[in-house]
Motif scaffolding. Structure first.
Motif, PDB file in Angstrom:
ATOM      1  N   LEU A  16       0.920  -1.295  -0.092  1.00 49.96           N
ATOM      2  CA  LEU A  16       0.103  -0.026  -0.117  1.00 49.96           C
ATOM      3  C   LEU A  16       0.957   1.405   0.012  1.00 49.96           C
ATOM      4  O   LEU A  16       0.377   2.253  -0.161  1.00 49.96           O
ATOM      5  CB  LEU A  16      -1.145   0.004   1.183  1.00 49.96           C
ATOM      6  N   VAL A  17       2.148   1.102   0.044  1.00 50.49           N
ATOM      7  CA  VAL A  17       3.155   2.182  -0.093  1.00 50.49           C
ATOM      8  C   VAL A  17       3.046   2.644  -1.685  1.00 50.49           C
ATOM      9  O   VAL A  17       2.744   1.791  -2.491  1.00 50.49           O
ATOM     10  CB  VAL A  17       4.487   1.821   0.498  1.00 50.49           C
ATOM     11  N   SER A  18       3.525   3.964  -1.998  1.00 52.31           N
ATOM     12  CA  SER A  18       3.727   4.475  -3.168  1.00 52.31           C
ATOM     13  C   SER A  18       4.197   3.392  -4.168  1.00 52.31           C
ATOM     14  O   SER A  18       5.235   2.712  -4.039  1.00 52.31           O
ATOM     15  CB  SER A  18       4.490   5.566  -3.165  1.00 52.31           C
ATOM     16  N   GLU A 305     -14.675   2.519   4.205  1.00 53.76           N
ATOM     17  CA  GLU A 305     -14.266   4.041   4.763  1.00 53.76           C
ATOM     18  C   GLU A 305     -14.436   5.281   3.435  1.00 53.76           C
ATOM     19  O   GLU A 305     -14.013   6.117   3.683  1.00 53.76           O
ATOM     20  CB  GLU A 305     -12.930   4.182   5.094  1.00 53.76           C
ATOM     21  N   GLY A 306     -15.064   4.862   2.249  1.00 53.18           N
ATOM     22  CA  GLY A 306     -14.995   5.830   1.203  1.00 53.18           C
ATOM     23  C   GLY A 306     -13.818   6.075   0.379  1.00 53.18           C
ATOM     24  O   GLY A 306     -13.609   7.205  -0.145  1.00 53.18           O
ATOM     25  N   LYS A 307     -13.112   4.925   0.529  1.00 58.06           N
ATOM     26  CA  LYS A 307     -11.660   5.135  -0.196  1.00 58.06           C
ATOM     27  C   LYS A 307     -11.617   4.105  -1.331  1.00 58.06           C
ATOM     28  O   LYS A 307     -12.264   3.077  -1.230  1.00 58.06           O
ATOM     29  CB  LYS A 307     -10.478   4.793   0.637  1.00 58.06           C
ATOM     30  N   VAL A 308     -11.005   4.563  -2.406  1.00 54.10           N
ATOM     31  CA  VAL A 308     -10.953   3.547  -3.612  1.00 54.10           C
ATOM     32  C   VAL A 308      -9.321   3.245  -3.799  1.00 54.10           C
ATOM     33  O   VAL A 308      -8.582   4.207  -3.708  1.00 54.10           O
ATOM     34  CB  VAL A 308     -11.488   4.162  -5.032  1.00 54.10           C
ATOM     35  N   TYR A 309      -9.151   1.910  -4.099  1.00 50.24           N
ATOM     36  CA  TYR A 309      -7.947   1.630  -4.366  1.00 50.24           C
ATOM     37  C   TYR A 309      -7.777   1.102  -5.939  1.00 50.24           C
ATOM     38  O   TYR A 309      -8.390   0.166  -6.276  1.00 50.24           O
ATOM     39  CB  TYR A 309      -7.289   0.337  -3.446  1.00 50.24           C
ATOM     40  N   VAL A 310      -6.732   1.573  -6.604  1.00 48.98           N
ATOM     41  CA  VAL A 310      -6.712   1.358  -8.047  1.00 48.98           C
ATOM     42  C   VAL A 310      -5.353   0.620  -8.347  1.00 48.98           C
ATOM     43  O   VAL A 310      -4.330   0.938  -8.050  1.00 48.98           O
ATOM     44  CB  VAL A 310      -6.591   2.623  -8.874  1.00 48.98           C
ATOM     45  N   TRP A 311      -5.558  -0.773  -8.550  1.00 46.89           N
ATOM     46  CA  TRP A 311      -4.371  -1.482  -8.819  1.00 46.89           C
ATOM     47  C   TRP A 311      -4.066  -1.989 -10.306  1.00 46.89           C
ATOM     48  O   TRP A 311      -5.089  -2.079 -11.111  1.00 46.89           O
ATOM     49  CB  TRP A 311      -4.456  -3.113  -7.899  1.00 46.89           C
ATOM     50  N   SER A 316       3.690  -7.542 -11.555  1.00 45.97           N
ATOM     51  CA  SER A 316       4.064  -8.587 -10.215  1.00 45.97           C
ATOM     52  C   SER A 316       5.258  -8.035  -9.712  1.00 45.97           C
ATOM     53  O   SER A 316       6.261  -8.012 -10.557  1.00 45.97           O
ATOM     54  CB  SER A 316       3.911  -9.849 -10.938  1.00 45.97           C
ATOM     55  N   PRO A 317       5.350  -7.658  -8.494  1.00 45.49           N
ATOM     56  CA  PRO A 317       4.482  -7.615  -7.516  1.00 45.49           C
ATOM     57  C   PRO A 317       3.334  -6.807  -7.886  1.00 45.49           C
ATOM     58  O   PRO A 317       3.304  -5.745  -8.677  1.00 45.49           O
ATOM     59  CB  PRO A 317       5.159  -7.324  -6.084  1.00 45.49           C
ATOM     60  N   PRO A 318       2.212  -6.756  -7.268  1.00 48.55           N
ATOM     61  CA  PRO A 318       0.905  -5.938  -7.518  1.00 48.55           C
ATOM     62  C   PRO A 318       1.189  -4.417  -7.416  1.00 48.55           C
ATOM     63  O   PRO A 318       1.817  -3.955  -6.503  1.00 48.55           O
ATOM     64  CB  PRO A 318      -0.236  -6.473  -6.511  1.00 48.55           C
ATOM     65  N   ASN A 319       0.947  -3.473  -8.454  1.00 44.42           N
ATOM     66  CA  ASN A 319       1.256  -2.099  -8.388  1.00 44.42           C
ATOM     67  C   ASN A 319      -0.030  -1.450  -8.102  1.00 44.42           C
ATOM     68  O   ASN A 319      -0.855  -1.237  -8.873  1.00 44.42           O
ATOM     69  CB  ASN A 319       1.777  -1.940  -9.631  1.00 44.42           C
ATOM     70  N   LYS A 323      -4.521   5.624  -4.690  1.00 45.22           N
ATOM     71  CA  LYS A 323      -5.641   5.568  -3.917  1.00 45.22           C
ATOM     72  C   LYS A 323      -6.505   6.706  -3.571  1.00 45.22           C
ATOM     73  O   LYS A 323      -5.999   7.737  -3.475  1.00 45.22           O
ATOM     74  CB  LYS A 323      -4.738   5.244  -2.348  1.00 45.22           C
ATOM     75  N   LEU A 324      -7.677   6.806  -3.707  1.00 46.23           N
ATOM     76  CA  LEU A 324      -8.699   7.745  -3.801  1.00 46.23           C
ATOM     77  C   LEU A 324      -9.223   8.004  -2.649  1.00 46.23           C
ATOM     78  O   LEU A 324      -9.919   7.365  -2.316  1.00 46.23           O
ATOM     79  CB  LEU A 324      -9.629   7.656  -5.090  1.00 46.23           C
TER      80      LEU A 324
END
Length: 361
Positions: A16-18, A305-311, A316-319, A323-324
């Motif tokens: 979840l880091v940059s 929590e009203g957040k969106v994660y864009v992967w 690989s590894p997942p990028n 994070k909105l």
């Protein structure tokens, strides 16, 4: 059932880091449909003429919008069900024989409504499920085929044009609790994946029933006189999760699935045609963390929590590319949709709001 790890190693877990490649999005619009939850939002990717058209479903209402330039959103039409107590949980796009757009919607009362978006009226209603319908999905290869997942522990395949229920996936080895999500394989017309409250993901094959499916296109009699067949045995059952599985999607021949344990899992079913044994063994490939996603009936890659994660799925590894979050968007996000070109992301929320995020140049 056994769970084998991918390629002899543990699944690769995203951070979840940059990320290396980040994408910036900004809130550009907010719509308020009322105070009842909006459970579903989806674009129409079946026809390039309507790539910027999307629909939402919540309460007893289905609304059709169009994305405009400069962050605008226009209301095109709205359908309000005659049953005030109806709560639509799901909506999907389809089309008729003339390629005119249809909207398929269903929810708490279990009736599937087929809305002719061109004529702005209900064209059909399908009755068959014994309880609420949690998800509808359209087969992109044959858009008049729609599959439904229900609280009645079954999955049903429908021909939207003829109004026929072709197949019912339930019985001996079917789901043992509410079915929450279902999806068609993107390129193999014979495969369907479903998941639910029995903690399993099941893969069903239509191949031996395909003659029956084709018969539904030629049926001229009343839909009720068509002999619906039962499919009692999935070709694969996987126990990847230890709790409810509330969303599943194909990614090529791989499967993405999500439970209430704050992550999405990418895995490969080791089926016979790919050298496996069909005993439920899987290769766990990657995991995508989604914090605060521990309540069920939240569709992919967002949280309460009203957040969106864009992967980015092809890395690989997942990028994690974005994070909105926005200070005024605090309600659980029930579903998101991304525009065809990836320039806009829509989020529908528990508080009846719809948010638009635009990619920054």
């Amino acid at each position: 059932m056994s769970v084998r790890t991918g390629l002899g190693t543990s699944p690769v877990v995203g951070s979840l880091v940059s990320a290396k490649k980040r994408k910036e999005y900004k809130v550009s619009n907010r719509l308020q449909e009322g105070k009842r939850p909006i459970y579903a939002v989806c674009f129409n990717f079946l026809d390039s003429r309507y790539y910027n058209v999307f629909a939402t479903a919540g309460g007893n209402r289905v609304t059709v919008y169009q994305l405009l330039e400069n962050s605008g959103v226009a209301v095109l039409q709205a359908y309000v069900d005659e049953d005030k107590d109806e709560s639509f949980y799901t909506v999907s796009w389809s089309c008729d024989e003339l390629n005119s757009p249809l909207l398929i919607a269903s929810g708490s009362n279990g009736i599937i409504r087929v809305i002719d978006a061109g004529k702005e009226k209900i064209s059909k209603s399908f009755v068959g499920h014994g309880d609420s319908v949690n998800e509808l999905r359209t087969q992109a290869l044959t858009p008049c085929l729609v599959v439904s997942a229900s609280k009645d522990e079954s999955v049903r395949l429908w021909n939207v044009n003829t109004g026929i229920c072709i197949l019912i996936f339930a019985g001996a080895n079917g789901h043992r609790n509410e079915v929450l999500s279902v999806d068609f394989h993107p390129s193999n017309k014979h495969l369907i994946a479903s998941c639910g409250m029995d903690n399993t993901v099941k893969i069903w094959c239509l191949k031996e029933f395909w003659t029956h499916v084709k018969k539904s296109f030629e049926w001229k009699d009343l839909p009720s006189t068509f002999q619906t067949k039962y499919v009692q045995f999935p070709i694969f059952t996987a126990g990847v999760h230890s709790n409810y599985v509330d969303c599943t999607r194909w990614l090529g021949d791989f499967i993405l699935s999500k439970s209430v344990d704050n992550e999405i899992v990418l895995w490969e079913p080791l089926m016979k045609e790919h050298g496996g044994s069909n005993d439920g063994s899987v290769d766990l490939l990657q995991k995508y963390p989604v914090p605060d996603c521990d309540i069920w009936f939240i569709k992919f890659s967002w949280n309460r929590e009203g957040k969106v994660y864009v992967w980015e799925l092809h890395s690989s590894p997942p990028n994690l590319v974005a994070k909105l979050s926005y200070s005024q968007c605090k309600s659980p996000i029930r579903q998101t949709a991304m525009s065809y070109d990836g320039s806009a992301i829509l989020c529908c929320c528990e508080d009846g709001s719809v948010w638009r995020w635009d990619a920054m140049q």
